[in-house]
Design an enzyme around this catalytic site. Structure first.
Site, PDB file in Angstrom:
ATOM      1  N   ASN A   9      35.044 -18.281  32.353  1.00  0.00           N
ATOM      2  CA  ASN A   9      36.157 -18.646  31.474  1.00  0.00           C
ATOM      3  C   ASN A   9      36.269 -20.177  31.428  1.00  0.00           C
ATOM      4  O   ASN A   9      36.437 -20.819  32.465  1.00  0.00           O
ATOM      5  CB  ASN A   9      37.438 -17.995  32.032  1.00  0.00           C
ATOM      6  CG  ASN A   9      38.650 -18.291  31.186  1.00  0.00           C
ATOM      7  OD1 ASN A   9      38.843 -19.429  30.774  1.00  0.00           O
ATOM      8  ND2 ASN A   9      39.470 -17.297  30.930  1.00  0.00           N
ATOM      9  N   HIS A  12      39.977 -23.974  31.078  1.00  0.00           N
ATOM     10  CA  HIS A  12      40.549 -25.159  31.734  1.00  0.00           C
ATOM     11  C   HIS A  12      39.712 -26.424  31.566  1.00  0.00           C
ATOM     12  O   HIS A  12      40.174 -27.510  31.908  1.00  0.00           O
ATOM     13  CB  HIS A  12      40.906 -24.830  33.181  1.00  0.00           C
ATOM     14  CG  HIS A  12      41.973 -23.767  33.198  1.00  0.00           C
ATOM     15  ND1 HIS A  12      43.221 -23.991  32.649  1.00  0.00           N
ATOM     16  CD2 HIS A  12      41.956 -22.470  33.589  1.00  0.00           C
ATOM     17  CE1 HIS A  12      43.926 -22.873  32.731  1.00  0.00           C
ATOM     18  NE2 HIS A  12      43.188 -21.940  33.290  1.00  0.00           N
ATOM     19  N   HIS A  45      40.435 -17.769  26.182  1.00  0.00           N
ATOM     20  CA  HIS A  45      41.727 -17.190  25.794  1.00  0.00           C
ATOM     21  C   HIS A  45      42.387 -18.121  24.781  1.00  0.00           C
ATOM     22  O   HIS A  45      42.765 -19.237  25.121  1.00  0.00           O
ATOM     23  CB  HIS A  45      42.578 -17.066  27.079  1.00  0.00           C
ATOM     24  CG  HIS A  45      43.914 -16.413  26.873  1.00  0.00           C
ATOM     25  ND1 HIS A  45      44.786 -16.219  27.915  1.00  0.00           N
ATOM     26  CD2 HIS A  45      44.533 -15.922  25.773  1.00  0.00           C
ATOM     27  CE1 HIS A  45      45.876 -15.620  27.459  1.00  0.00           C
ATOM     28  NE2 HIS A  45      45.756 -15.443  26.165  1.00  0.00           N
ATOM     29  N   ARG A  47      45.450 -18.907  23.257  1.00  0.00           N
ATOM     30  CA  ARG A  47      46.862 -18.568  23.452  1.00  0.00           C
ATOM     31  C   ARG A  47      47.658 -18.883  22.196  1.00  0.00           C
ATOM     32  O   ARG A  47      47.282 -19.756  21.418  1.00  0.00           O
ATOM     33  CB  ARG A  47      47.431 -19.339  24.650  1.00  0.00           C
ATOM     34  CG  ARG A  47      46.852 -18.913  25.983  1.00  0.00           C
ATOM     35  CD  ARG A  47      47.576 -19.585  27.131  1.00  0.00           C
ATOM     36  NE  ARG A  47      48.885 -19.023  27.328  1.00  0.00           N
ATOM     37  CZ  ARG A  47      49.219 -18.178  28.313  1.00  0.00           C
ATOM     38  NH1 ARG A  47      48.328 -17.827  29.214  1.00  0.00           N
ATOM     39  NH2 ARG A  47      50.426 -17.701  28.397  1.00  0.00           N
ATOM     40  N   ARG A  51      47.559 -23.962  24.093  1.00  0.00           N
ATOM     41  CA  ARG A  51      47.689 -24.996  25.134  1.00  0.00           C
ATOM     42  C   ARG A  51      46.345 -25.435  25.703  1.00  0.00           C
ATOM     43  O   ARG A  51      46.236 -26.505  26.262  1.00  0.00           O
ATOM     44  CB  ARG A  51      48.599 -24.518  26.262  1.00  0.00           C
ATOM     45  CG  ARG A  51      47.984 -23.479  27.152  1.00  0.00           C
ATOM     46  CD  ARG A  51      48.865 -23.136  28.316  1.00  0.00           C
ATOM     47  NE  ARG A  51      50.097 -22.486  27.892  1.00  0.00           N
ATOM     48  CZ  ARG A  51      50.801 -21.658  28.677  1.00  0.00           C
ATOM     49  NH1 ARG A  51      50.395 -21.420  29.899  1.00  0.00           N
ATOM     50  NH2 ARG A  51      51.891 -21.078  28.240  1.00  0.00           N
ATOM     51  N   GLU A  75      39.784 -13.380  24.886  1.00  0.00           N
ATOM     52  CA  GLU A  75      41.037 -12.874  25.449  1.00  0.00           C
ATOM     53  C   GLU A  75      42.157 -13.160  24.466  1.00  0.00           C
ATOM     54  O   GLU A  75      42.288 -14.295  23.993  1.00  0.00           O
ATOM     55  CB  GLU A  75      41.359 -13.580  26.766  1.00  0.00           C
ATOM     56  CG  GLU A  75      40.440 -13.191  27.897  1.00  0.00           C
ATOM     57  CD  GLU A  75      40.779 -13.952  29.167  1.00  0.00           C
ATOM     58  OE1 GLU A  75      40.041 -13.787  30.133  1.00  0.00           O
ATOM     59  OE2 GLU A  75      41.764 -14.720  29.182  1.00  0.00           O
ATOM     60  N   THR A 106      48.393 -16.123  32.768  1.00  0.00           N
ATOM     61  CA  THR A 106      48.696 -14.713  32.517  1.00  0.00           C
ATOM     62  C   THR A 106      49.231 -14.115  33.813  1.00  0.00           C
ATOM     63  O   THR A 106      48.508 -14.014  34.796  1.00  0.00           O
ATOM     64  CB  THR A 106      47.420 -13.977  32.058  1.00  0.00           C
ATOM     65  OG1 THR A 106      46.815 -14.744  31.028  1.00  0.00           O
ATOM     66  CG2 THR A 106      47.726 -12.592  31.546  1.00  0.00           C
ATOM     67  N   GLU A 156      40.056  -4.248  32.449  1.00  0.00           N
ATOM     68  CA  GLU A 156      39.858  -5.363  33.380  1.00  0.00           C
ATOM     69  C   GLU A 156      41.036  -5.336  34.343  1.00  0.00           C
ATOM     70  O   GLU A 156      42.197  -5.443  33.921  1.00  0.00           O
ATOM     71  CB  GLU A 156      39.789  -6.706  32.639  1.00  0.00           C
ATOM     72  CG  GLU A 156      39.592  -7.864  33.630  1.00  0.00           C
ATOM     73  CD  GLU A 156      39.179  -9.177  32.973  1.00  0.00           C
ATOM     74  OE1 GLU A 156      38.424  -9.150  31.983  1.00  0.00           O
ATOM     75  OE2 GLU A 156      39.620 -10.224  33.470  1.00  0.00           O
ATOM     76  N   HIS A 198      40.977 -12.852  37.342  1.00  0.00           N
ATOM     77  CA  HIS A 198      42.173 -13.668  37.610  1.00  0.00           C
ATOM     78  C   HIS A 198      42.266 -14.083  39.072  1.00  0.00           C
ATOM     79  O   HIS A 198      42.438 -13.252  39.952  1.00  0.00           O
ATOM     80  CB  HIS A 198      43.472 -12.976  37.188  1.00  0.00           C
ATOM     81  CG  HIS A 198      44.481 -13.978  36.704  1.00  0.00           C
ATOM     82  ND1 HIS A 198      45.152 -14.818  37.550  1.00  0.00           N
ATOM     83  CD2 HIS A 198      44.880 -14.305  35.450  1.00  0.00           C
ATOM     84  CE1 HIS A 198      45.937 -15.600  36.833  1.00  0.00           C
ATOM     85  NE2 HIS A 198      45.784 -15.321  35.563  1.00  0.00           N
TER      86      HIS A 198
HETATM   87  N1  PXP Z   1      40.697 -12.464  33.025  1.00  0.00           N
HETATM   88  C1  PXP Z   1      41.833 -12.565  32.291  1.00  0.00           C
HETATM   89  C2  PXP Z   1      42.247 -11.399  31.477  1.00  0.00           C
HETATM   90  C3  PXP Z   1      42.593 -13.753  32.288  1.00  0.00           C
HETATM   91  O1  PXP Z   1      43.722 -13.830  31.575  1.00  0.00           O
HETATM   92  C4  PXP Z   1      42.128 -14.861  33.033  1.00  0.00           C
HETATM   93  C5  PXP Z   1      42.882 -16.140  32.979  1.00  0.00           C
HETATM   94  O2  PXP Z   1      42.820 -16.667  31.690  1.00  0.00           O
HETATM   95  C6  PXP Z   1      40.931 -14.714  33.758  1.00  0.00           C
HETATM   96  C7  PXP Z   1      40.249 -13.507  33.753  1.00  0.00           C
HETATM   97  C8  PXP Z   1      40.372 -15.849  34.573  1.00  0.00           C
HETATM   98  O3  PXP Z   1      41.288 -16.149  35.579  1.00  0.00           O
HETATM   99  P1  PXP Z   1      41.065 -17.470  36.448  1.00  0.00           P
HETATM  100  O4  PXP Z   1      41.072 -18.614  35.497  1.00  0.00           O
HETATM  101  O5  PXP Z   1      42.225 -17.456  37.378  1.00  0.00           O
HETATM  102  O6  PXP Z   1      39.741 -17.316  37.150  1.00  0.00           O
END
Ligand code: PXP
Length: 252
Positions: A9, A12, A45, A47, A51, A75, A106, A156, A198
């Site tokens: 992901n 960030h 994601h 959003r 952001r 996402e 999330t 998930e 997550h």
């Molecule tokens: N899976 C989902 C559905 C999420 O919402 C997120 C966070 O955007 C992640 C995985 C990845 O989580 P993390 O950034 O904490 O590794």
């Protein structure tokens, strides 16, 4: 036991870029590095408040992953706006998440059981468009059953509370892991593919990757943080090695 896929992901990377409002660091460069370092796909994601990932990022990501023939996991909240964007890009996968504007990230799984009547038609239209649909849910048998009833092909599991419990050395970490194991077994029994995501880091990935029903992990924040110190490719390669080691140990 199937090979465990790693979705990286890149949200960030966009968070850091947006802190200055410029063009660097470029999430597309992160996607290219992640794929070259062994990620099996890229997750982002979009959003409602944009952001981190922007609409232009999603356009570029869809193009990169399509060109490379690699999966993009989009996402999204269950809204008409996000559904329209998903249908315009037709990514490999969509993961439906709960989203509240005021949350930092999330915070909870999607309540598919409560929102079945609203969620099922959205899933139906995405599946009809050839998109693999996943519901991001808490490890609760009622949510697993509702996801199946709603037509999702994947769940998930939200492993965030388990990961927090491990980091805080909380006494309920074992119970949280047991709930994840049970939810994964139940989802597989219903014929759903099972993912987890997550809050996963190098410590928590071991027990999670050892859950035999899991087919994919989606990891972002920790990898982007580690990338500051060791580089994104090295962080991903170490995570990949820990996932493989956990699977090999489980199989032995
Ligand atoms: N899976 C989902 C559905 C999420 O919402 C997120 C966070 O955007 C992640 C995985 C990845 O989580 P993390 O950034 O904490 O590794």
């Amino acid at each position: 036991m199937s090979r465990l896929r790693l979705g990286v992901n890149i949200d960030h990377v966009a968070t850091v870029r947006n802190a200055r409002g410029g063009t660097t660091p470029d999430p597309m460069r992160a996607a290219e590095i992640a794929l070259a370092a062994g990620a099996d796909g890229v997750t982002a994601h979009l959003r409602e408040d944009r952001r981190h990932i922007s609409d232009a990022d999603m356009d570029a990501l869809a193009a990169i992953t399509r060109r490379r023939g690699l999966p993009l996991n989009f996402e999204m909240a269950v809204t008409a706006e996000m559904e329209a964007i998903a249908l315009s890009h037709r990514p490999h996968a969509c993961c439906l998440v709960a989203e509240r504007r005021e949350e930092l990230t999330t915070e909870g799984g999607l309540d598919v059981a409560k929102g079945l009547a609203a969620v099922a038609p959205v899933i139906g239209r995405l599946v009809q468009a050839g998109i693999r649909v996943s519901c991001f849910i808490d490890p609760d048998p009622a949510q697993v059953a509702a996801s199946k009833a709603a037509g999702a092909q994947v769940v998930e599991l939200h492993v965030g509370p388990y990961c927090d419990a491990v980091r805080e050395r909380a006494p309920d970490a074992g119970a949280r892991l047991a709930a994840l194991q049970a939810a994964a077994a139940e989802a597989a029994r219903l014929g759903l593919e099972v993912h987890a995501g997550h809050g996963i880091d190098y410590e928590t990935v071991k027990a999670i990757a050892a859950i035999p029903e899991l087919a994919e992990l989606n990891i972002g924040h920790f990898l982007v943080g580690e990338a500051i110190f060791v580089g994104l490719a090295a962080a991903i390669q170490r995570m990949r090695a820990l996932m493989d080691a956990a699977r090999a140990e489980q199989a032995a």
